[in-house]
Scaffold this active site. Structure first.
Site, PDB file in Angstrom:
ATOM      1  N   ASN A  68       0.817  -1.247   0.029  1.00  0.00           N
ATOM      2  CA  ASN A  68       0.058   0.071  -0.083  1.00  0.00           C
ATOM      3  C   ASN A  68       0.888   1.166   0.192  1.00  0.00           C
ATOM      4  O   ASN A  68       2.069   1.184   0.418  1.00  0.00           O
ATOM      5  CB  ASN A  68      -0.878   0.030   1.308  1.00  0.00           C
ATOM      6  CG  ASN A  68      -2.085  -0.808   0.996  1.00  0.00           C
ATOM      7  OD1 ASN A  68      -2.550  -1.193  -0.023  1.00  0.00           O
ATOM      8  ND2 ASN A  68      -2.475  -1.577   2.154  1.00  0.00           N
ATOM      9  N   CYS A  90      -5.345  -7.313  -3.207  1.00  0.00           N
ATOM     10  CA  CYS A  90      -5.677  -6.876  -1.841  1.00  0.00           C
ATOM     11  C   CYS A  90      -6.946  -7.677  -1.611  1.00  0.00           C
ATOM     12  O   CYS A  90      -7.731  -8.232  -2.403  1.00  0.00           O
ATOM     13  CB  CYS A  90      -6.372  -5.402  -1.805  1.00  0.00           C
ATOM     14  SG  CYS A  90      -7.068  -4.963  -0.390  1.00  0.00           S
ATOM     15  N   HIS A  91      -7.021  -8.306  -0.377  1.00  0.00           N
ATOM     16  CA  HIS A  91      -8.136  -9.323   0.346  1.00  0.00           C
ATOM     17  C   HIS A  91      -9.317  -8.615   0.482  1.00  0.00           C
ATOM     18  O   HIS A  91     -10.255  -9.384   1.011  1.00  0.00           O
ATOM     19  CB  HIS A  91      -7.471 -10.210   1.029  1.00  0.00           C
ATOM     20  CG  HIS A  91      -6.462  -9.701   2.123  1.00  0.00           C
ATOM     21  ND1 HIS A  91      -5.465 -10.209   2.320  1.00  0.00           N
ATOM     22  CD2 HIS A  91      -6.607  -8.734   3.097  1.00  0.00           C
ATOM     23  CE1 HIS A  91      -4.609  -9.512   3.248  1.00  0.00           C
ATOM     24  NE2 HIS A  91      -5.717  -8.451   3.506  1.00  0.00           N
ATOM     25  N   HIS A 120      -9.976  -0.309  -1.395  1.00  0.00           N
ATOM     26  CA  HIS A 120     -10.144   0.147  -0.142  1.00  0.00           C
ATOM     27  C   HIS A 120     -11.641   1.006  -0.212  1.00  0.00           C
ATOM     28  O   HIS A 120     -12.023   1.442   0.925  1.00  0.00           O
ATOM     29  CB  HIS A 120      -9.180   1.001   0.558  1.00  0.00           C
ATOM     30  CG  HIS A 120      -8.028  -0.068   0.951  1.00  0.00           C
ATOM     31  ND1 HIS A 120      -6.805   0.345   1.327  1.00  0.00           N
ATOM     32  CD2 HIS A 120      -7.890  -1.520   0.988  1.00  0.00           C
ATOM     33  CE1 HIS A 120      -5.964  -0.591   1.865  1.00  0.00           C
ATOM     34  NE2 HIS A 120      -6.861  -1.598   1.507  1.00  0.00           N
TER      35      HIS A 120
END
Length: 307
Positions: A68, A90-91, A120
């Site tokens: 990130n 990204c999970h 996000h």
């Protein structure tokens, strides 16, 4: 695979401590706000060198980025190095959907879902089970449980109509409605500076791993849902599967500008194929545009060397 943390835990503490002197609240500080900007600017030089190495040694390789701020890093890699096989992983979508499935009482394997947006701050656009809209079941749970209504993600869902794909702590930092207000911090139980505790745990685990390696002790290795091994398996064996990836917005989300977006990607033996998501609902696109504008300014500042 890039999982670097430039500056380690000490730099992350600076990301929190300096802004806090001026009254700026942060919870995670790794994506969009000043903490994310700090992290991006100290990571970009490493990314540039990495990209140059890949271009000279193995230009056809895929670079899987976990570091990130995801959107800034992927956009910088593409613009500063010219690499085209960059995929940000990204999970958050996966774990959001597992959490939502558990909340509404439906086995995750039976849920149909679709999400898109930015890292996000993507949105659950479809959430069904055997053709039934599971948002209806979620609405009933929220109406009956006042504690659910004390979560940022639930609050955003009630205002915007679509569930965000990142935690409440993360989500609170990307809009101006929460952390500026004492009453909202209290109502929504926002943990200021929470990531510093997570960093301390990570550093301890990192040191334990180093100690075990130095002593020759075996390390426990367990399978996870992480996308990277799934992608490698698909590229090598030709097995087709869908993962969520962060890629340049080349017509994938039509009412967002260029930059990095998060969309479903089909992976098989021929590569990674991002799937068009079309047009987002306007209220969601409005927030994503603010996010992408900040991301674009940071990347431009670095490439043009212009404070």
């Amino acid at each position: 695979m890039n999982t670097v943390q430039v500056g380690m835990g000490a730099a992350t503490r600076v990301d929190f401590d300096i802004p806090a002197r001026y009254g700026l609240r942060q919870t995670i500080a790794d994506t969009l706000g000043i903490g994310g900007i700090f992290r991006a600017l100290r990571t970009f030089p490493v990314l540039k060198a990495l990209g140059e190495d890949i271009a000279s040694v193995c230009p056809s390789a895929w670079l899987l980025n976990y570091t990130n701020p995801m959107a800034m890093n992927v956009q910088y890699l593409v613009r500063a190095t010219g690499l085209t096989r960059v995929l940000g992983l990204c999970h958050s979508v996966y774990w959001t959907m597992r959490g939502l499935a558990g909340l509404v009482g439906v086995p995750f394997e039976e849920v149909t879902y679709r999400a898109a947006g930015v890292n996000h701050q993507a949105w659950v656009l479809e959430f069904t089970h055997n053709g039934s809209n599971l948002y209806d079941r979620l609405d009933a749970l929220i109406a009956d449980d006042p504690q659910l209504r004390r979560r940022v993600r639930i609050d955003m869902y009630r205002r915007l109509g679509y569930y965000p794909t990142e935690t409440s702590e993360h989500s609170s930092e990307y809009v101006p409605w929460y952390l500026h207000h004492d009453s909202e911090v209290e109502r929504l139980r926002l943990p200021i500076g929470e990531y510093l505790g997570i960093v301390a745990e990570n550093v301890a685990a990192y040191q334990q791993t180093r100690d075990a390696l130095a002593a020759g002790r075996p390390l426990t290795v367990e399978g996870t849902m992480e996308y990277a091994p799934q992608i490698i398996h698909s590229l090598v064996t030709g097995t087709s599967r869908t993962v969520y990836g962060n890629v340049p917005n080349e017509g994938l989300i039509t009412n967002l500008p260029g930059g990095t977006v998060e969309v479903p990607c089909i992976v098989d033996g021929s590569g990674v194929h991002p799937q068009p998501a079309g047009e987002l609902p306007p209220q969601l696109a409005a927030l994503n545009r603010t996010y992408l504008s900040t991301t674009d300014l940071v990347v431009r500042a670095a490439i043009e060397d212009d404070p």
